[in-house]
Design a protein around this motif. Structure first.
Motif: not given
Ligand SMILES: Nc1ncnc2c1ncn2[C@@H]1O[C@H](COP(=O)(O)OP(=O)(O)OP(=O)(O)O)[C@@H](O)[C@H]1O
Ligand SMILES: Nc1ncnc2c1ncn2[C@@H]1O[C@H](COP(=O)(O)OP(=O)(O)OP(=O)(O)O)[C@@H](O)[C@H]1O
Ligand SMILES: [Mg+2]
Ligand SMILES: [Mg+2]
Lengths: 227, 227
Positions: A48-57, A81-88
């Motif tokens: 999930m972190n990779i899909l959300g661009c919060l981490d790199t593979p 991230r800020n524009k496209e993705i909301g993260f819980v």
């Protein structure tokens, strides 16, 4: 469209090597609603972190809406991230010194939304999760499930095209969990993409496709037939 | 024996008054195994904190093994807590800079247990929750469910007479959750008292009695008949 190929994430802790994600290929169409399940430690949050661009593979490729995001700079990743993705987040990640309302406002602050509009939209998001009467309270003055709902409101407030929700109902009783699923269904009906991690089968069955991980690999990927 | 009468906990936040626990009478015999359920915000964690001597009620009385604990000093309360009660927190409360093993050792350090014995007992407790191979890892290097299991190991390590577990399986897949329930069953068989909060009915049905809270009051208190 999300398209990942050959994604790995390998952590090195001392002499130990942990293959959190061991080679995942996954495609998620726009407006899809899918769940990710699997045992504790199987790589769900890492993926999930990779899909959300919060981490790199560690290796592999990730194409988001046709654009290869592996090569983007941190500021460009943050913009997406800020524009496209909301993260819980599984651990909520609320600011402890900010009120519930201020926590929910955060994505809007980053997005440059004016103060009055910000306050109104954050208030509506809190109301949608049943916490309008607790807007001025800090996380320490809220129960576990209430904090989780603040995190959900924050993920929804700027109506991102992709919602990534890591265990969004883990601290909620089933009635409140179903209310959150109703919100997610409404969002999905509005065209947004939802990917959620859950341990609860009844929650996963609200989605339309269940991907199961095991030891960092996809072990099954099936449509939900009752829904 | 735990006996609480007329327990209230009222929080004042600005002009708002929140009656987290609104008048609870509850008796728990030695060697009982009970679950507390209820909607998000109904007072479960607040009640658990009072039962575990981590917080004091606004009013009411609390007798633990025949001794009124309302009037005890903080050091006396801390002594009882450390000696009698193992606590699994809803938010885990692990030390972020300590390894899994060091986190599990903590109750033994407070108890004055020598270093070699401490290390051995903590290692066994980690092994019992399936994390022996991760003993040197810090919480940030562990998944959500793995952190939860470290918290469970820490609660169990000095074999307290009372285990209070607030959502002990919320971040665990059902298979791992059932493994934790097997551990709790074994502890209960050994004579210990277990009180757990859970949102999951299948988890609650491992216990022998379910107390339901609603708006800070007990709404039902029933034996589990299938168990
Ligand atoms: N420190 C505090 N200050 C103010 N209000 C609080 C505080 N702690 C808890 N509350 C409030 O008291 C009520 C009960 O909280 P509690 O944490 O006991 O609920 P809970 O049943 O454990 O909920 P959940 O299932 O969400 O964990 C809630 O409305 C909560 O917001
Ligand atoms: N920062 C890190 N450093 C080292 N290992 C890590 C790190 N983050 C995660 N891991 C390890 O990678 C594996 C996958 O972790 P991940 O958090 O993705 O699992 P998960 O499926 O979300 O589990 P859970 O259901 O318990 O939340 C686990 O073994 C975990 O301990
Ligand atoms: Mg996880
Ligand atoms: Mg709670």
């Amino acid at each position: 469209l999300i398209s990942v190929k050959g994604i790995t994430k390998i952590y090195q802790v001392g002499v130990q090597e942990i293959r959190a994600v061991a080679g995942v290929d996954l495609q998620v169409q726009n407006n899809e609603y899918l769940s990710i399940m699997g045992p504790s430690g199987s790589g769900k949050s890492t993926l999930m972190n990779i899909l959300g661009c919060l981490d790199t593979p560690t290796s592999g490729s990730y194409s988001l809406n046709g654009e290869e995001v592996s090569g983007l700079r941190d500021d460009e990743l943050a913009f997406i991230r800020n524009k496209e993705i909301g993260f819980v987040f599984q651990t909520f990640n609320l600011l402890p010194r900010a009120s519930a309302l201020q926590n929910v406002e955060l994505p809007l602050i980053y997005g440059g939304v004016p103060s009055d509009e910000r306050r109104e939209r954050a208030g509506k998001a809190l109301d949608s999760v049943g916490l309008a009467d607790r807007a001025s309270h800090r996380p320490s003055e809220l129960s576990g499930g209430q904090r989780q709902r603040v995190a959900i409101a924050r993920a929804l407030v700027n109506n991102p095209s992709i919602i990534l929700a890591d265990e969004p109902t883990g601290n909620l009783d089933s009635s409140t969990g179903n209310e959150i699923m109703d919100i997610f269904k409404e969002i999905h009906s509005g065209g947004n993409t939802i990917i959620m991690v859950t341990h609860e089968e009844y929650i996963a069955e609200h989605s339309k496709r269940i991907v199961r991980l095991l030891d960092g690999l996809i072990s099954s990927d099936k449509q939900v037939v009752n829904n």
